[in-house]
Design a protein around this motif. Structure first.
Motif, mmCIF file in Angstrom:
data_model
loop_
_atom_site.group_PDB
_atom_site.id
_atom_site.type_symbol
_atom_site.label_atom_id
_atom_site.label_comp_id
_atom_site.label_asym_id
_atom_site.label_seq_id
_atom_site.Cartn_x
_atom_site.Cartn_y
_atom_site.Cartn_z
ATOM 1 N N GLY A 146 0.812 -1.222 0.000
ATOM 2 C CA GLY A 146 0.000 0.000 0.000
ATOM 3 C C GLY A 146 0.839 1.262 0.000
ATOM 4 O O GLY A 146 0.757 2.077 -0.937
ATOM 5 N N GLY A 224 -1.547 -0.020 7.885
ATOM 6 C CA GLY A 224 -1.923 0.796 6.739
ATOM 7 C C GLY A 224 -1.005 1.997 6.603
ATOM 8 O O GLY A 224 -0.240 2.326 7.520
ATOM 9 N N THR A 225 -1.089 2.651 5.473
ATOM 10 C CA THR A 225 -0.182 3.755 5.166
ATOM 11 C C THR A 225 -0.346 4.938 6.113
ATOM 12 O O THR A 225 0.606 5.345 6.793
ATOM 13 C CB THR A 225 -0.417 4.235 3.721
#
Length: 285
Positions: A146, A224-225
């Motif tokens: 991601g 997650g980013t």
């Protein structure tokens, strides 16, 4: 990449001191840890990146004439080709990171994110694939993809945008100057790397963390980013998002400069017509 996932004993060391410490720590071979996976990755990655860039550029010129032939086309084609190359070679990038992250002294916690109690030891690329796959299947082989895509899309696009834009302003008499091509490539790598570096930090930390790390260490796990950016900022400070950037300049800037110069040189040797002589209608063929 030791600068992103380095152990505490490598903290606050300069480039030369870090190299000397690594030599004493792992020997000369420590400088090339994970290099096999890096070479196996960079060959198909670079080939896909430049080939896809040319194909995407031709497609855009042939199907989106309103965009013209300026640097916007390079930005879009570069971004798309970067994403394509990453998706096709990402597991090799994961293997490279994990192999390079290994150090002989495993009792030291890593900077920011703690290691698992019993960190895995990989003997090679196949061991990495086997171990990572056993943790979470095919999805685990793409852990960190991601932030990688979020970083590579603007980075790859900006590289081509800046490089081709700078070349367009080079006087005709110096179009074939290797020095000027290296300079344009260096500027492209410098600017692109600076803007997207925090996403690279998140990617590396996601790659080296274990599937069970949260339960064993009790520390925050990056999933997650944007969550990763927030966690690193809160637990390690915003400066950590740019930790090792100066060292990365030493590696990336000349690498991008040489890559673009070799790319242009090979096109000349292969007698590929200059882009200025190719009309949009021909590009769609």
């Amino acid at each position: 990449m030791q600068h992103v996932t380095r152990t505490n004993e490598f903290r606050s060391l300069g480039v030369l001191k870090s190299l000397n410490k690594l030599r004493k720590h792992d020997g000369v071979l420590g400088f090339y840890k994970g290099n096999g996976a890096s070479v196996l990755r960079i060959v198909p990655y670079a080939a896909l990146h430049y080939m896809a860039y040319e194909r995407y550029r031709c497609w855009i010129l042939g199907n989106c004439p309103t965009l013209g032939t300026g640097p916007v086309v390079d930005l879009l084609a570069g971004s798309a080709s970067g994403g394509t190359a990453v998706l096709c070679t990402y597991p090799l990038d994961l293997a490279r990171t994990k192999l390079a992250f290994q150090v002989n002294n495993t009792d030291q916690p890593s900077n920011g994110l703690k290691r698992p109690i019993a960190p895995p030891s990989y003997g090679g690329i196949k061991d990495v694939f086997r171990g990572v796959y056993s943790e979470g299947g095919v999805r685990a082989l793409y852990r960190g993809v991601g932030p990688t895509l979020m970083g590579i899309l603007p980075y790859a696009g900006l590289k081509f945008y800046i490089y081709e834009g700078l070349k367009a302003h080079v006087p005709e008499d110096y179009k074939n100057s290797v020095t000027l091509k290296l300079s344009c490539g260096a500027a492209a790598g410098l600017f692109g790397q600076t803007l997207t570096y925090p996403l690279d930090v998140v990617r590396r930390q996601m790659q080296v963390q274990s599937h069970l790390q949260h339960d064993q260490s009790g520390g925050p796990r990056i999933t997650g980013t944007f969550q990763g950016l927030k966690i690193i900022k809160q637990t390690q400070g915003w400066r950590q998002l740019f930790a090792g950037l100066s060292l990365n300049y030493i590696k990336v800037v000349p690498s991008v400069a040489i890559g673009f110069t070799a790319y242009d040189t090979m096109k000349h040797l292969l007698k590929i017509p200059p882009r200025e002589s190719i009309k949009p209608e021909q590009g769609s063929a």
